[in-house]
Design a protein around this motif. Sequence first.
Motif, PDB file in Angstrom:
ATOM      1  N   ALA A   1       0.828  -1.210   0.000  1.00 48.62           N
ATOM      2  CA  ALA A   1       0.000   0.000   0.000  1.00 48.62           C
ATOM      3  C   ALA A   1       0.861   1.258   0.000  1.00 48.62           C
ATOM      4  O   ALA A   1       0.621   2.200  -0.773  1.00 48.62           O
ATOM      5  CB  ALA A   1      -0.931  -0.013   1.220  1.00 48.62           C
ATOM      6  N   PHE A   2       1.881   1.301   0.854  1.00 46.78           N
ATOM      7  CA  PHE A   2       2.747   2.477   0.922  1.00 46.78           C
ATOM      8  C   PHE A   2       3.506   2.667  -0.386  1.00 46.78           C
ATOM      9  O   PHE A   2       3.624   3.791  -0.890  1.00 46.78           O
ATOM     10  CB  PHE A   2       3.728   2.340   2.083  1.00 46.78           C
ATOM     11  N   ALA A   3       4.038   1.562  -0.938  1.00 44.92           N
ATOM     12  CA  ALA A   3       4.834   1.675  -2.163  1.00 44.92           C
ATOM     13  C   ALA A   3       3.967   2.072  -3.351  1.00 44.92           C
ATOM     14  O   ALA A   3       4.410   2.849  -4.217  1.00 44.92           O
ATOM     15  CB  ALA A   3       5.547   0.352  -2.441  1.00 44.92           C
ATOM     16  N   MET A   4       2.746   1.588  -3.429  1.00 44.24           N
ATOM     17  CA  MET A   4       1.865   1.966  -4.544  1.00 44.24           C
ATOM     18  C   MET A   4       1.509   3.451  -4.478  1.00 44.24           C
ATOM     19  O   MET A   4       1.490   4.146  -5.508  1.00 44.24           O
ATOM     20  CB  MET A   4       0.601   1.105  -4.532  1.00 44.24           C
ATOM     21  N   ALA A   5       1.242   3.942  -3.281  1.00 40.50           N
ATOM     22  CA  ALA A   5       0.949   5.371  -3.146  1.00 40.50           C
ATOM     23  C   ALA A   5       2.169   6.213  -3.521  1.00 40.50           C
ATOM     24  O   ALA A   5       2.053   7.210  -4.251  1.00 40.50           O
ATOM     25  CB  ALA A   5       0.506   5.677  -1.716  1.00 40.50           C
ATOM     26  N   ALA A   6       3.355   5.801  -3.035  1.00 36.75           N
ATOM     27  CA  ALA A   6       4.572   6.534  -3.378  1.00 36.75           C
ATOM     28  C   ALA A   6       4.869   6.439  -4.866  1.00 36.75           C
ATOM     29  O   ALA A   6       5.331   7.411  -5.489  1.00 36.75           O
ATOM     30  CB  ALA A   6       5.748   6.007  -2.562  1.00 36.75           C
ATOM     31  N   GLY A   7       4.617   5.284  -5.478  1.00 38.66           N
ATOM     32  CA  GLY A   7       4.860   5.127  -6.903  1.00 38.66           C
ATOM     33  C   GLY A   7       3.976   6.034  -7.744  1.00 38.66           C
ATOM     34  O   GLY A   7       4.431   6.628  -8.735  1.00 38.66           O
ATOM     35  N   ALA A   8       2.714   6.156  -7.356  1.00 47.43           N
ATOM     36  CA  ALA A   8       1.812   7.034  -8.100  1.00 47.43           C
ATOM     37  C   ALA A   8       2.286   8.481  -8.043  1.00 47.43           C
ATOM     38  O   ALA A   8       2.269   9.203  -9.051  1.00 47.43           O
ATOM     39  CB  ALA A   8       0.393   6.910  -7.540  1.00 47.43           C
ATOM     40  N   LEU A   9       2.731   8.927  -6.873  1.00 47.58           N
ATOM     41  CA  LEU A   9       3.221  10.294  -6.732  1.00 47.58           C
ATOM     42  C   LEU A   9       4.523  10.511  -7.508  1.00 47.58           C
ATOM     43  O   LEU A   9       4.698  11.544  -8.171  1.00 47.58           O
ATOM     44  CB  LEU A   9       3.409  10.622  -5.247  1.00 47.58           C
ATOM     45  N   CYS A  10       5.437   9.552  -7.409  1.00 46.36           N
ATOM     46  CA  CYS A  10       6.735   9.720  -8.075  1.00 46.36           C
ATOM     47  C   CYS A  10       6.588   9.708  -9.590  1.00 46.36           C
ATOM     48  O   CYS A  10       7.216  10.532 -10.290  1.00 46.36           O
ATOM     49  CB  CYS A  10       7.684   8.614  -7.623  1.00 46.36           C
ATOM     50  N   MET A  11       5.794   8.800 -10.120  1.00 49.18           N
ATOM     51  CA  MET A  11       5.632   8.754 -11.574  1.00 49.18           C
ATOM     52  C   MET A  11       4.932  10.004 -12.102  1.00 49.18           C
ATOM     53  O   MET A  11       5.192  10.453 -13.218  1.00 49.18           O
ATOM     54  CB  MET A  11       4.840   7.504 -11.963  1.00 49.18           C
ATOM     55  N   HIS A  12       4.079  10.590 -11.313  1.00 49.36           N
ATOM     56  CA  HIS A  12       3.356  11.776 -11.763  1.00 49.36           C
ATOM     57  C   HIS A  12       4.215  13.036 -11.667  1.00 49.36           C
ATOM     58  O   HIS A  12       4.144  13.908 -12.570  1.00 49.36           O
ATOM     59  CB  HIS A  12       2.082  11.950 -10.930  1.00 49.36           C
ATOM     60  N   PHE A  13       5.028  13.155 -10.628  1.00 44.52           N
ATOM     61  CA  PHE A  13       5.741  14.408 -10.389  1.00 44.52           C
ATOM     62  C   PHE A  13       7.233  14.345 -10.729  1.00 44.52           C
ATOM     63  O   PHE A  13       7.843  15.405 -10.964  1.00 44.52           O
ATOM     64  CB  PHE A  13       5.601  14.815  -8.915  1.00 44.52           C
ATOM     65  N   LEU A  14       7.859  13.169 -10.739  1.00 46.80           N
ATOM     66  CA  LEU A  14       9.307  13.092 -10.906  1.00 46.80           C
ATOM     67  C   LEU A  14       9.745  12.562 -12.267  1.00 46.80           C
ATOM     68  O   LEU A  14      10.762  13.020 -12.808  1.00 46.80           O
ATOM     69  CB  LEU A  14       9.924  12.209  -9.803  1.00 46.80           C
ATOM     70  N   VAL A  15       9.032  11.611 -12.822  1.00 43.55           N
ATOM     71  CA  VAL A  15       9.458  10.944 -14.053  1.00 43.55           C
ATOM     72  C   VAL A  15       8.755  11.590 -15.250  1.00 43.55           C
ATOM     73  O   VAL A  15       7.525  11.733 -15.248  1.00 43.55           O
ATOM     74  CB  VAL A  15       9.155   9.432 -13.996  1.00 43.55           C
ATOM     75  N   ASP A  16       9.537  11.958 -16.235  1.00 42.40           N
ATOM     76  CA  ASP A  16       8.966  12.588 -17.433  1.00 42.40           C
ATOM     77  C   ASP A  16       8.083  11.598 -18.204  1.00 42.40           C
ATOM     78  O   ASP A  16       8.508  10.490 -18.535  1.00 42.40           O
ATOM     79  CB  ASP A  16      10.086  13.078 -18.357  1.00 42.40           C
TER      80      ASP A  16
END
Length: 360
Positions: free
Chosen positions: A273-288
């Motif tokens: 759960a924690f990793a999926m939430a962090a992944g959604a944020l990182c892919m949206h804001f950090l990865v082009d």
Amino acid sequence: MFLRSASVSRPAGPLPGGPYGGPRDAAVPGHTARGAVDRRPPEDEAAGLEAGRLQAGPLFRDETQQEPMPPNPAPQPAPQQEPGEPPQKKRAGRDLRAAIGVGVGLGAVVVAALFVVKAVFVGVIAAAVVVGLWELTSRLDEKKGIRAPIVPLAVGGAMMVVAGYVWGPQGAWLAMALTALAVLVWRMAQPPDGYLRDVTAGVFAVFYVPFLATFVALLLTAHDGPWRVLTFIILTVISDTGAYAVGWRFGSHKLAPRISPGKTREGLAGAIAFAMAAGALCMHFLVDGGLWWQGLLLGLGAAVSATLGDLGESMIKRDLGIKDMGTLLPGHGGIMDRLDSLLPTAPVVWLLMVVFVGSH
């Protein structure tokens, strides 16, 4: 005649002459005379039997005699506490302050090297690989007598990371094959006894440490490589944190008790759960070019691979009979104790990144 015999009364006490010249009934201790009635109270009789039992020894062979306990044992005084001293608390198995300090320091070094010069971060990866190989081969030699050759492993492992960064996956595969060949040849200079065991451990070490670490260098080659590597690190750390927090609070069902008794199914759910939430944020804001739903899948894969990596190293350490791979990092153990989740997560994150947003 029968009437005369019936008129003779028998004395109530013991007969003076038994068959062996003594009192017939008084010969057995604790027995009353024949015909007499024992008038002792029940509690006196029980006390007498217990006293006779203690004098004669245990009644059965498997019964042991115990020393009588004092009626009122004196209470032991509680340990005195110095005035002004804080109350003692239960301490965890590791130094939490040292662990946090070392973790923050390592994170600062990694982030600084990551965003200053890419080549510097490649050097950090190579250094971590060399130290991890040294810890692994040292523990194999100490606990199992397995002597995997460290020289070709260290040189080839560092070159694998550099080759992956410079020439891509083809360079990493070629460097891995050459390093494995170097291990086979280097071990030939020693006696043949244990050759197969040593080279097998060496080839395993080549794959386990430098080859998996090469995928971090491959993440770095993209135009937004530092942000991809940062996403990879965040997902692994968040996964471990979520597993610990949820497992400590709600964990009741063991995940793999024979490998790692502290891990629970609830902790695995928290990691996901924690990793999926962090992944959604990182892919949206950090990865082009990344999308939030891609981050959900990325976090799921990272959580599962990080958990499997942790279990894998726990299996190795249980086989070796050790708690930590080293003592280089206070509160953490060794370098390999920090790389256990990162190493298997790197190829998963790299592959999903290539599928979702490409490799450049």
